[in-house]
Design a protein around this motif. Structure first.
Motif, PDB file in Angstrom:
ATOM      1  N   ALA A   1      61.817  85.839  82.049  1.00  0.00           N
ATOM      2  CA  ALA A   1      63.176  86.353  81.888  1.00  0.00           C
ATOM      3  C   ALA A   1      63.603  86.384  80.423  1.00  0.00           C
ATOM      4  CB  ALA A   1      64.154  85.513  82.702  1.00  0.00           C
TER       5      ALA A   1
ATOM      6  N   VAL B   1      65.446  97.379  79.587  1.00  0.00           N
ATOM      7  CA  VAL B   1      65.483  96.289  80.569  1.00  0.00           C
ATOM      8  C   VAL B   1      66.799  95.510  80.435  1.00  0.00           C
ATOM      9  CG1 VAL B   1      64.401  94.120  81.303  1.00  0.00           C
ATOM     10  CG2 VAL B   1      62.977  96.103  80.770  1.00  0.00           C
ATOM     11  N   GLU B   2      67.195  95.209  79.205  1.00  0.00           N
ATOM     12  CA  GLU B   2      68.455  94.487  78.989  1.00  0.00           C
ATOM     13  C   GLU B   2      69.640  95.291  79.504  1.00  0.00           C
ATOM     14  OE1 GLU B   2      68.608  93.567  74.821  1.00  0.00           O
ATOM     15  OE2 GLU B   2      66.938  92.145  74.967  1.00  0.00           O
TER      16      GLU B   2
ATOM     17  N   THR C   1      69.666  95.137  83.411  1.00  0.00           N
ATOM     18  CA  THR C   1      69.630  93.829  84.071  1.00  0.00           C
ATOM     19  C   THR C   1      70.868  93.663  84.951  1.00  0.00           C
ATOM     20  OG1 THR C   1      68.297  92.793  82.362  1.00  0.00           O
ATOM     21  CG2 THR C   1      69.670  91.328  83.675  1.00  0.00           C
TER      22      THR C   1
ATOM     23  N   LEU D   1      68.026  94.233  89.224  1.00  0.00           N
ATOM     24  CA  LEU D   1      66.982  94.007  88.234  1.00  0.00           C
ATOM     25  C   LEU D   1      67.097  92.613  87.645  1.00  0.00           C
ATOM     26  CD1 LEU D   1      64.619  95.023  86.525  1.00  0.00           C
ATOM     27  CD2 LEU D   1      66.283  95.819  84.874  1.00  0.00           C
ATOM     28  N   ASP D   2      66.058  91.835  87.846  1.00  0.00           N
ATOM     29  CA  ASP D   2      65.902  90.519  87.236  1.00  0.00           C
ATOM     30  C   ASP D   2      64.795  90.672  86.205  1.00  0.00           C
ATOM     31  OD1 ASP D   2      65.193  87.944  86.513  1.00  0.00           O
ATOM     32  OD2 ASP D   2      64.769  87.268  88.548  1.00  0.00           O
ATOM     33  N   PRO D   3      65.067  90.424  84.908  1.00  0.00           N
ATOM     34  CA  PRO D   3      64.041  90.623  83.895  1.00  0.00           C
ATOM     35  C   PRO D   3      62.805  89.744  84.075  1.00  0.00           C
ATOM     36  CG  PRO D   3      65.981  89.584  82.938  1.00  0.00           C
ATOM     37  CD  PRO D   3      66.321  89.946  84.345  1.00  0.00           C
TER      38      PRO D   3
ATOM     39  N   VAL E   1      60.926  95.169  87.026  1.00  0.00           N
ATOM     40  CA  VAL E   1      60.813  95.805  85.708  1.00  0.00           C
ATOM     41  C   VAL E   1      59.951  97.062  85.823  1.00  0.00           C
ATOM     42  CG1 VAL E   1      59.945  95.541  83.349  1.00  0.00           C
ATOM     43  CG2 VAL E   1      61.220  93.672  84.424  1.00  0.00           C
TER      44      VAL E   1
END
Length: 77
Positions: free
Chosen positions: A21, A35-36, A39, A54-56, A62
């Motif tokens: 993460a 991605v950020e 999230t 979305l969980d990094p 991803v």
């Protein structure tokens, strides 16, 4: 897991999806920013679902984001 693709503006990328993460991808600042940006927003894990936030730290989420927001050319172990 390695992922190779092309962004909407034609810029190619290759990243390693880490499953961490704190550093979800290595290799492209633009993909890290993507991605950020997404999230906590929903992504489809496959074309028909299921939908997940979305969980990094989740490599499959991803990868799903890359499939949806870029032209993913290749993925591999």
């Amino acid at each position: 897991m390695l992922a190779t693709g092309v962004l909407e503006d034609g810029c190619p990328y290759q990243v390693e999806i880490t499953g961490r993460a704190d550093r979800p991808v290595i290799g492209s600042a633009r993909i890290r920013a993507l991605v950020e940006q997404y999230t906590g927003k929903p992504v489809l894990l496959s074309p028909v679902g299921p939908r997940r936030e979305l969980d990094p730290g989740d490599p499959q989420a991803v990868l799903a984001l890359l499939r949806q927001r870029t032209h993913l050319v290749e993925q591999g172990g």
